[in-house]
Design an enzyme around this catalytic site. Structure first.
Site, PDB file in Angstrom:
ATOM      1  N   GLU A  62      70.038  41.741  -3.545  1.00 34.84           N
ATOM      2  CA  GLU A  62      70.197  41.095  -2.248  1.00 34.84           C
ATOM      3  C   GLU A  62      68.914  40.398  -1.802  1.00 34.84           C
ATOM      4  O   GLU A  62      68.958  39.301  -1.248  1.00 34.84           O
ATOM      5  CB  GLU A  62      70.610  42.144  -1.207  1.00 34.84           C
ATOM      6  CG  GLU A  62      70.995  41.556   0.131  1.00 34.84           C
ATOM      7  CD  GLU A  62      71.680  42.577   1.029  1.00 34.84           C
ATOM      8  OE1 GLU A  62      72.525  43.346   0.529  1.00 34.84           O
ATOM      9  OE2 GLU A  62      71.368  42.623   2.225  1.00 34.84           O
ATOM     10  N   ASP A  63      67.783  41.019  -2.049  1.00 28.29           N
ATOM     11  CA  ASP A  63      66.530  40.542  -1.433  1.00 28.29           C
ATOM     12  C   ASP A  63      65.578  39.825  -2.380  1.00 28.29           C
ATOM     13  O   ASP A  63      64.825  38.961  -1.939  1.00 28.29           O
ATOM     14  CB  ASP A  63      65.784  41.723  -0.789  1.00 28.29           C
ATOM     15  CG  ASP A  63      66.522  42.272   0.414  1.00 28.29           C
ATOM     16  OD1 ASP A  63      67.350  41.535   0.988  1.00 28.29           O
ATOM     17  OD2 ASP A  63      66.286  43.434   0.779  1.00 28.29           O
TER      18      ASP A  63
END
Ligand SMILES: [Mn+2]
Length: 187
Positions: A62-63
């Site tokens: 996600e990051d």
């Protein structure tokens, strides 16, 4: 498990390198602190090495996908770890916070692996602990950092707690999150 296994050591290094330029929202401290906290919280409910590894790497896709991809994850740690991390990755194609959150909750409640629910529980418990820490320092300005309001956060953490209890039953972590959710209603 009482020792850091070679795979777990490798996951710690991978997490530290992948998140090297990444800090916690607001406090600005290195992101690895969150990943260590999630791993330690998880250890109160499991000694499953794959689950601890997925806990360390749960925010990579996600990051920091530019530093660590799904392909790397599967090659380094196997299909089960990849599946657990995928279960915990929010759908970026949904623009609204509320829609992303509802999709995440729906997946957690009806589709995610039970072990992914444990990781989410440790993740959200540490996020809420961080909210209380930050609130002591800067008070209500805290909410300006989020894409969501205080009331939305109260809803979000209460829902995470509800879904976690429904999926895994009560344990040390659900009890801890439940207590924090009660405190959040009064914040
Ligand atoms: Mn996280």
């Amino acid at each position: 498990m009482s020792i850091l296994t070679p795979r777990l050591r490798r996951a710690i290094t991978v997490a530290a390198v992948a998140h090297r330029d990444h800090v916690r929202k607001g406090s600005g401290i290195p992101y690895i602190t969150h990943l260590f906290s999630v791993m330690h919280l998880l250890r109160s409910v499991t000694d499953d090495e794959d689950v601890l590894i997925a806990g360390l790497l749960h925010d990579t896709l996600e990051d920091v996908p530019e530093h660590y991809s799904a392909g790397h994850l599967e090659a380094d740690f196997g299909a089960r770890v990849l599946r657990l991390v995928r279960d915990l990755t929010k759908d970026d194609s949904l623009p609204r916070w509320r829609d992303r959150s509802e999709a995440y909750l729906n997946h957690l409640e009806h589709h995610a692996d039970r072990d992914a629910v444990l990781i989410s529980l440790a993740d959200k418990t540490h996020n809420l602990m961080s909210i209380f820490d930050d609130h002591e320092v800067i008070g209500e300005r805290l909410w300006e950092r989020f894409n969501s309001t205080r009331e939305e956060n109260q809803w979000w953490y209460a829902q995470i707690h509800r879904v976690a209890v429904a999926r895994v039953g009560r344990n040390q972590l659900t009890d801890e999150l439940g207590e924090l959710v009660r405190r959040l209603q009064l914040l």
